[in-house]
Design a protein around this motif. Structure first.
Motif, PDB file in Angstrom:
ATOM      1  N   ILE A 136      77.982 -35.449  72.700  1.00 52.73           N
ATOM      2  CA  ILE A 136      79.170 -35.012  73.450  1.00 52.73           C
ATOM      3  C   ILE A 136      78.841 -34.842  74.929  1.00 52.73           C
ATOM      4  O   ILE A 136      79.590 -35.280  75.812  1.00 52.73           O
ATOM      5  CB  ILE A 136      79.719 -33.689  72.864  1.00 52.73           C
ATOM      6  CG1 ILE A 136      80.343 -33.947  71.488  1.00 52.73           C
ATOM      7  CG2 ILE A 136      80.742 -33.056  73.803  1.00 52.73           C
ATOM      8  CD1 ILE A 136      80.691 -32.689  70.726  1.00 52.73           C
ATOM      9  N   ASN A 137      77.706 -34.201  75.225  1.00 45.96           N
ATOM     10  CA  ASN A 137      77.325 -33.963  76.621  1.00 45.96           C
ATOM     11  C   ASN A 137      77.129 -35.264  77.393  1.00 45.96           C
ATOM     12  O   ASN A 137      77.583 -35.409  78.537  1.00 45.96           O
ATOM     13  CB  ASN A 137      76.047 -33.130  76.681  1.00 45.96           C
ATOM     14  CG  ASN A 137      76.285 -31.676  76.348  1.00 45.96           C
ATOM     15  OD1 ASN A 137      77.409 -31.266  76.079  1.00 45.96           O
ATOM     16  ND2 ASN A 137      75.235 -30.876  76.352  1.00 45.96           N
TER      17      ASN A 137
ATOM     18  N   ARG B 101      82.031 -40.192  81.058  1.00 43.00           N
ATOM     19  CA  ARG B 101      83.478 -40.422  81.138  1.00 43.00           C
ATOM     20  C   ARG B 101      84.123 -39.630  82.262  1.00 43.00           C
ATOM     21  O   ARG B 101      85.072 -40.106  82.894  1.00 43.00           O
ATOM     22  CB  ARG B 101      84.123 -40.062  79.797  1.00 43.00           C
ATOM     23  CG  ARG B 101      83.830 -41.098  78.704  1.00 43.00           C
ATOM     24  CD  ARG B 101      84.281 -40.642  77.352  1.00 43.00           C
ATOM     25  NE  ARG B 101      83.918 -41.628  76.321  1.00 43.00           N
ATOM     26  CZ  ARG B 101      83.778 -41.343  75.040  1.00 43.00           C
ATOM     27  NH1 ARG B 101      83.976 -40.108  74.609  1.00 43.00           N
ATOM     28  NH2 ARG B 101      83.447 -42.288  74.186  1.00 43.00           N
ATOM     29  N   SER B 102      83.609 -38.427  82.522  1.00 41.01           N
ATOM     30  CA  SER B 102      84.173 -37.632  83.617  1.00 41.01           C
ATOM     31  C   SER B 102      83.883 -38.262  84.971  1.00 41.01           C
ATOM     32  O   SER B 102      84.499 -37.901  85.977  1.00 41.01           O
ATOM     33  CB  SER B 102      83.615 -36.205  83.570  1.00 41.01           C
ATOM     34  OG  SER B 102      82.207 -36.208  83.762  1.00 41.01           O
TER      35      SER B 102
ATOM     36  N   ASP C 253      78.299 -38.367  76.619  1.00 42.45           N
ATOM     37  CA  ASP C 253      79.558 -39.106  76.754  1.00 42.45           C
ATOM     38  C   ASP C 253      80.508 -38.435  77.747  1.00 42.45           C
ATOM     39  O   ASP C 253      81.155 -39.107  78.560  1.00 42.45           O
ATOM     40  CB  ASP C 253      80.246 -39.229  75.392  1.00 42.45           C
ATOM     41  CG  ASP C 253      79.580 -40.273  74.499  1.00 42.45           C
ATOM     42  OD1 ASP C 253      78.696 -40.990  75.003  1.00 42.45           O
ATOM     43  OD2 ASP C 253      79.939 -40.374  73.314  1.00 42.45           O
ATOM     44  N   THR C 254      80.586 -37.111  77.692  1.00 42.37           N
ATOM     45  CA  THR C 254      81.483 -36.389  78.600  1.00 42.37           C
ATOM     46  C   THR C 254      81.066 -36.570  80.052  1.00 42.37           C
ATOM     47  O   THR C 254      81.907 -36.789  80.933  1.00 42.37           O
ATOM     48  CB  THR C 254      81.513 -34.886  78.249  1.00 42.37           C
ATOM     49  OG1 THR C 254      81.960 -34.730  76.898  1.00 42.37           O
ATOM     50  CG2 THR C 254      82.446 -34.125  79.172  1.00 42.37           C
TER      51      THR C 254
END
Length: 524
Positions: A201-202, A208-209, A204-205
């Motif tokens: 999650i970290n 993407r951010s 990918d986030t």
């Protein structure tokens, strides 16, 4: 997620009224345009696809129902809402036949219209989410197939949607937890799953951010691979900056990362994956940053010098057979320090340890040590270097291996010392007056001279020659005090052919010459 809508009516005032008097933004809708008949609406959609078309039924030229029919064929992704000024069953029936369930009568109730559009928007959002998840899963399978150089998807021509943009560059990013073996030793499987989820999650986030597209998958429990799509203007250093903020999962958990060179074709996926994985091996070097990208000057700055195995073998054998665990662990410390200073990679250390352990095993067998039950970690040709990915992990494996050898030797020596002592004593007492050598006794015992020497010293605390001299001198002392034999006769009778050598040895052990000893004994 914003829903895009087109309003179609042959009365411009109605179009503008619907567009401007309703607060579409409050329900996540953007009215992107107006059209005044069906033909104009289709032309608009050719260059600007929309999610919802709100159209009147009665229009000059192509009416709303004809437009709806065309939309179903040419733009099936667009949902249609029909508005009619006539409460005719025929209109409703035709709309239903076209698959249009969203049908409103004029005058339009604003709340009802907004509720209908909001519901459609939620349905579209859910459909997109599901489609996105399916596409991500399909892309993951495709990536895994590419990594293994085989096609998983039935459609061999499949290329992920994220890779169909010609104006983009692609990268493969590999991340892993540092010192993974130590962490698995002190964590539960449930905790590891939780951290892997947070880790993905970290990463990918963060990507993407920053406006990038990415799909990640775990190729191994300690290897997350991420396909990243971004503009040509982006560099590896830009990605370095994005990832630097997510490398600390917790107080005691750090990530290492590597970034492949940019590529521009799906055919390069496999090579880029392997490049990212290969670069990740260099993260173990303390002099390098925790994020590695292709920089030959940085990577090949290390010395590549591996220490000499023959020196280690000699020192370790000494520590093992002397049963000196302090010296053994000191030797391991020195070995690991040499590896660190030389900038050795984990795979190089593993190969060196394999060779070293094979040499030590041969020495143990030559010494008559039975290796049954011995740990033998390094017998395997391969090890999971993604689990044992730190110097500490390699050190732990070597310590476990050598401690197993240490215990085996200790048990072997302890069991054989009592057996050896009685037999050697008997042999020496029966032959001390002859020219006997340690190799002769070893051959009689059917063990190697080296092993005999080790066992002998373990039991008697001294070497064979020293012990034999002591036995002979004790016999000589007895004869000097209990017989009148001449000194040179006594020397020969206890095994010394040279008189002067006997006198020298006697004085070394007693502090006096044989003649002086005899006088001292007789004077008391």
């Amino acid at each position: 997620m914003t829903i895009k809508m087109l309003i179609v009516d042959d009365e411009p005032i109605i179009c503008q009224g619907l567009r401007r008097t309703i607060s579409w933004e409050t329900i996540g809708v953007e009215v992107v345009g107006e059209a005044y008949d069906g033909i104009e609406a289709l032309a608009f959609l050719e260059h600007c696809p929309v999610d919802v078309v709100l159209t009147d039924v009665n229009m000059e030229g192509m009416d709303g129902l004809e437009l709806a029919k065309e939309l179903k064929q040419r733009f099936p992704q667009s949902r249609v809402i029909i508005v009619s000024g006539y409460d005719h069953f025929e209109y409703a029936r035709q709309a239903l036949r076209l698959g249009i369930e969203d049908y409103l009568l004029k005058p339009v109730n604003i709340d009802e219209l907004m509720g209908m559009v909001q519901r459609i928007g939620e349905e579209i959002t859910q459909e997109r989410k599901l489609e996105g998840e399916q596409e991500v899963e399909r892309t993951r399978k495709w990536l895994m197939g590419q990594l293994q150089q085989r096609v998983i998807d039935q459609n061999e021509d499949y290329v992920p949607l994220m890779m169909t943009t010609g104006s983009s560059s692609y990268w493969m990013i590999a991340t892993q937890l540092s010192d993974y073996a130590e962490w698995t030793r002190r964590s539960s499987e449930e905790k590891r799953r939780e951290k892997r989820s947070l880790w993905e999650i970290n990463v990918d986030t963060a990507l993407r951010s920053s406006g990038l597209e990415t799909v990640s998958f775990f190729q191994h429990q300690n290897l997350l691979l991420s396909l990243v799509v971004g503009p040509h203007s982006m560099s590896a250093k830009d990605l370095h900056g994005i990832l630097s903020g997510v490398l600390k999962l917790s107080e005691d958990l750090d990530l290492h990362a590597s970034i492949s060179r940019p590529f521009h074709s799906s055919e390069q996926i496999h090579a880029s994956c392997m490049e990212a994985i290969s670069l990740l091996h260099y993260a173990v070097l303390s002099s390098l940053a925790p994020i590695i990208f292709h920089d030959e000057e940085l990577i090949f700055k290390r010395s590549h010098r591996l220490p000499e195995l023959i020196v280690w073998e000699k020192n370790l054998i000494h520590a093992l057979f002397q049963e000196n665990d302090v010296e053994l662990h000191q030797q391991i410390d020195e070995i690991m320090q040499e590896f660190r200073e030389s900038g050795s990679l984990i795979k190089e250390i593993w190969q060196a340890f394999q060779e070293l352990v094979i040499i030590l095993q041969r020495r143990l067998r030559a010494a008559g040590i039975d290796l049954t039950g011995y740990l033998n970690v390094f017998h395997s040709q391969e090890i999971d270097l993604l689990v044992h990915n730190s110097y500490r992990a390699m050190e732990s494996l070597l310590r476990a291996e050598l401690e197993s050898m240490f215990s085996l030797i200790n048990n072997s020596l302890t069991g054989k010392n009592h057996w050896l002592a009685d037999r050697v004593k008997s042999y020496i007492e029966a032959r001390y007056n002859k020219d006997i050598k340690a190799s002769e006794v070893a051959a009689w015992l059917k063990i190697t001279p080296n092993y005999f020497s080790i066992l002998f010293k373990q039991k008697f605390g001294k070497g064979f020659a020293e012990y034999l001299n002591e036995v002979r001198i004790e016999q000589a002392k007895a004869k000097l005090s209990g017989t009148d034999d001449r000194v040179f006769e006594i020397a020969e009778s206890v095994g010394y052919k040279e008189y002067k050598y006997f006198c020298s040895i006697f004085k070394t052990y007693t502090g006096v010459t044989p003649t002086q000893y005899r006088k001292l004994v007789h004077s008391t």
